[in-house]
Design a protein around this motif. Structure first.
Motif, PDB file in Angstrom:
ATOM      1  N   SER A  46      87.374  42.877   5.106  1.00 32.37           N
ATOM      2  CA  SER A  46      88.200  41.584   4.081  1.00 32.37           C
ATOM      3  C   SER A  46      89.808  41.794   4.501  1.00 32.37           C
ATOM      4  O   SER A  46      90.284  42.491   4.875  1.00 32.37           O
ATOM      5  N   PRO A  47      90.113  40.666   4.090  1.00 33.51           N
ATOM      6  CA  PRO A  47      91.717  40.594   4.397  1.00 33.51           C
ATOM      7  C   PRO A  47      92.624  41.474   3.347  1.00 33.51           C
ATOM      8  O   PRO A  47      93.590  42.283   3.973  1.00 33.51           O
ATOM      9  N   LEU A  48      92.096  41.918   2.399  1.00 33.34           N
ATOM     10  CA  LEU A  48      92.738  43.085   1.407  1.00 33.34           C
ATOM     11  C   LEU A  48      92.164  44.592   1.796  1.00 33.34           C
ATOM     12  O   LEU A  48      92.778  45.458   1.273  1.00 33.34           O
ATOM     13  N   GLY A  49      91.238  44.663   2.563  1.00 33.16           N
ATOM     14  CA  GLY A  49      90.515  45.841   3.070  1.00 33.16           C
ATOM     15  C   GLY A  49      89.271  46.327   2.225  1.00 33.16           C
ATOM     16  O   GLY A  49      88.823  45.313   1.477  1.00 33.16           O
ATOM     17  N   ASP A  50      88.692  47.430   2.568  1.00 35.21           N
ATOM     18  CA  ASP A  50      87.540  48.193   2.090  1.00 35.21           C
ATOM     19  C   ASP A  50      87.708  49.377   1.261  1.00 35.21           C
ATOM     20  O   ASP A  50      88.510  50.130   1.912  1.00 35.21           O
ATOM     21  N   ILE A  51      86.879  49.767   0.304  1.00 34.65           N
ATOM     22  CA  ILE A  51      87.047  50.876  -0.032  1.00 34.65           C
ATOM     23  C   ILE A  51      85.581  51.792  -0.143  1.00 34.65           C
ATOM     24  O   ILE A  51      84.522  50.920  -0.132  1.00 34.65           O
ATOM     25  N   VAL A  52      85.312  52.799   0.541  1.00 34.61           N
ATOM     26  CA  VAL A  52      84.363  53.550   0.449  1.00 34.61           C
ATOM     27  C   VAL A  52      84.361  54.613  -0.269  1.00 34.61           C
ATOM     28  O   VAL A  52      85.056  55.482  -0.510  1.00 34.61           O
ATOM     29  N   PHE A  53      83.220  54.863  -1.221  1.00 31.47           N
ATOM     30  CA  PHE A  53      83.008  55.934  -2.214  1.00 31.47           C
ATOM     31  C   PHE A  53      81.803  56.007  -2.586  1.00 31.47           C
ATOM     32  O   PHE A  53      80.575  55.423  -2.193  1.00 31.47           O
ATOM     33  N   SER A  54      81.334  57.055  -3.254  1.00 31.55           N
ATOM     34  CA  SER A  54      80.108  57.340  -3.592  1.00 31.55           C
ATOM     35  C   SER A  54      79.873  57.687  -5.260  1.00 31.55           C
ATOM     36  O   SER A  54      81.018  58.307  -5.812  1.00 31.55           O
ATOM     37  N   PHE A  55      78.765  57.562  -5.710  1.00 36.68           N
ATOM     38  CA  PHE A  55      78.771  58.327  -7.272  1.00 36.68           C
ATOM     39  C   PHE A  55      77.302  58.730  -7.655  1.00 36.68           C
ATOM     40  O   PHE A  55      76.429  58.596  -6.891  1.00 36.68           O
ATOM     41  N   ARG A  56      77.457  59.759  -8.482  1.00 34.53           N
ATOM     42  CA  ARG A  56      76.140  60.330  -8.820  1.00 34.53           C
ATOM     43  C   ARG A  56      76.185  60.794 -10.359  1.00 34.53           C
ATOM     44  O   ARG A  56      77.175  61.210 -10.855  1.00 34.53           O
ATOM     45  N   TYR A  57      75.461  60.453 -11.201  1.00 33.59           N
ATOM     46  CA  TYR A  57      75.327  61.066 -12.551  1.00 33.59           C
ATOM     47  C   TYR A  57      74.158  62.154 -12.738  1.00 33.59           C
ATOM     48  O   TYR A  57      73.383  62.441 -12.244  1.00 33.59           O
ATOM     49  N   ASP A  58      75.188  63.388 -13.143  1.00 34.17           N
ATOM     50  CA  ASP A  58      74.554  64.666 -13.568  1.00 34.17           C
ATOM     51  C   ASP A  58      74.030  64.593 -14.983  1.00 34.17           C
ATOM     52  O   ASP A  58      74.643  64.782 -16.002  1.00 34.17           O
ATOM     53  N   ALA A  59      72.552  64.189 -15.344  1.00 40.21           N
ATOM     54  CA  ALA A  59      72.190  64.075 -16.716  1.00 40.21           C
ATOM     55  C   ALA A  59      72.190  65.217 -17.475  1.00 40.21           C
ATOM     56  O   ALA A  59      72.352  65.134 -18.772  1.00 40.21           O
ATOM     57  N   VAL A  60      71.991  66.577 -16.879  1.00 39.31           N
ATOM     58  CA  VAL A  60      71.888  67.688 -17.565  1.00 39.31           C
ATOM     59  C   VAL A  60      73.401  68.081 -18.116  1.00 39.31           C
ATOM     60  O   VAL A  60      73.622  68.342 -19.141  1.00 39.31           O
ATOM     61  N   GLN A  61      74.428  67.951 -16.959  1.00 34.78           N
ATOM     62  CA  GLN A  61      75.850  68.240 -17.249  1.00 34.78           C
ATOM     63  C   GLN A  61      76.397  67.091 -18.060  1.00 34.78           C
ATOM     64  O   GLN A  61      77.564  67.247 -18.593  1.00 34.78           O
ATOM     65  N   GLU A  62      75.763  65.835 -18.309  1.00 36.99           N
ATOM     66  CA  GLU A  62      76.357  64.548 -18.486  1.00 36.99           C
ATOM     67  C   GLU A  62      77.872  64.263 -18.090  1.00 36.99           C
ATOM     68  O   GLU A  62      78.722  64.126 -18.589  1.00 36.99           O
ATOM     69  N   ASN A  63      77.817  64.413 -16.725  1.00 38.23           N
ATOM     70  CA  ASN A  63      78.911  64.388 -15.815  1.00 38.23           C
ATOM     71  C   ASN A  63      78.597  62.974 -14.541  1.00 38.23           C
ATOM     72  O   ASN A  63      77.652  63.204 -14.047  1.00 38.23           O
ATOM     73  N   LEU A  64      79.742  62.192 -14.470  1.00 41.26           N
ATOM     74  CA  LEU A  64      79.772  61.157 -13.607  1.00 41.26           C
ATOM     75  C   LEU A  64      80.393  61.911 -12.385  1.00 41.26           C
ATOM     76  O   LEU A  64      81.820  62.029 -12.805  1.00 41.26           O
ATOM     77  N   GLU A  65      80.057  61.939 -11.305  1.00 39.63           N
ATOM     78  CA  GLU A  65      80.776  62.350 -10.160  1.00 39.63           C
ATOM     79  C   GLU A  65      81.068  61.147  -9.322  1.00 39.63           C
ATOM     80  O   GLU A  65      80.255  60.375  -8.863  1.00 39.63           O
ATOM     81  N   VAL A  66      82.245  60.901  -8.938  1.00 42.44           N
ATOM     82  CA  VAL A  66      82.594  59.831  -8.080  1.00 42.44           C
ATOM     83  C   VAL A  66      83.507  60.488  -6.837  1.00 42.44           C
ATOM     84  O   VAL A  66      84.287  61.342  -7.130  1.00 42.44           O
ATOM     85  N   ALA A  67      83.119  60.278  -5.758  1.00 41.43           N
ATOM     86  CA  ALA A  67      83.611  60.668  -4.395  1.00 41.43           C
ATOM     87  C   ALA A  67      84.550  59.519  -3.833  1.00 41.43           C
ATOM     88  O   ALA A  67      83.704  58.468  -3.481  1.00 41.43           O
TER      89      ALA A  67
END
Length: 181
Positions: A46-67
């Protein structure tokens, strides 16, 4: 935020079939992050570029991890004269309003149109009902070298969590869009 380390590989990793299967690296374990380097950058979509990331939710810890892994093909700033010093701000929104405790940023890269961030952002104390009605915004900004200059938004990408299996690590590449005026 913290820098990601090289992924560990499972002994039972899958490999591609065929004569060149010995050349294919093993698949990272689900809980690990894929670390990327500038050699992975081919071109932007795309003309503005792209972003590469991942995510996962840990239901036990109630934590959203975003890389936040990398950006590809970011535009130059100052009328196309200067390479950007980009960084990514990650924000969570629910019902159209930004959640006050849910923001994190990567460290800025220095003069790069294809920066590698490899930064993990954790959002603790996130309840699953809140998450499935939320959206995440990844905002790529340019940090000027002078404190007198304003930060410039290079582009934004949004992802909603409704109808996604947030318990499994999901890796996405999204095109950056211009900021609505």
């Amino acid at each position: 935020s913290r820098e990601l380390k090289s992924p560990e590989f499972n002994d039972d990793s899958t490999r591609l079939p065929g004569p060149d299967h010995h050349l294919t690296p093993p698949t990272p374990a689900v809980a690990d992050y894929t670390v990327v380097s500038n050699t992975d950058v081919l071109h932007a979509y795309s003309p503005l570029g792209d972003i590469v990331f991942s995510f996962r939710y840990d239901a036990v810890q109630e934590n959203l991890e975003v890389a936040v892994m990398k950006a590809i093909g970011l535009p130059k700033v100052d009328g196309g004269k200067t390479l950007p010093n980009p960084y990514v701000k990650v924000l969570l929104y629910a019902e159209g309003q930004r959640h006050s405790d849910c923001s994190a940023s990567t460290d800025p890269a220095v003069q790069s149109r294809d920066p590698v961030f490899n930064t993990r952002c954790d959002f603790p104390n996130i309840k699953c009902p809140f998450l499935v009605t939320s959206r995440m915004k990844l905002k790529v900004l340019h940090r000027p070298s002078s404190v007198l200059q304003k930060k410039v938004v290079l582009g934004e990408a949004f992802v909603g969590f409704r109808n996604r299996n947030v318990l499994e690590r999901t890796t996405l590449t999204l095109s950056l869009q211009s900021r609505p005026k």
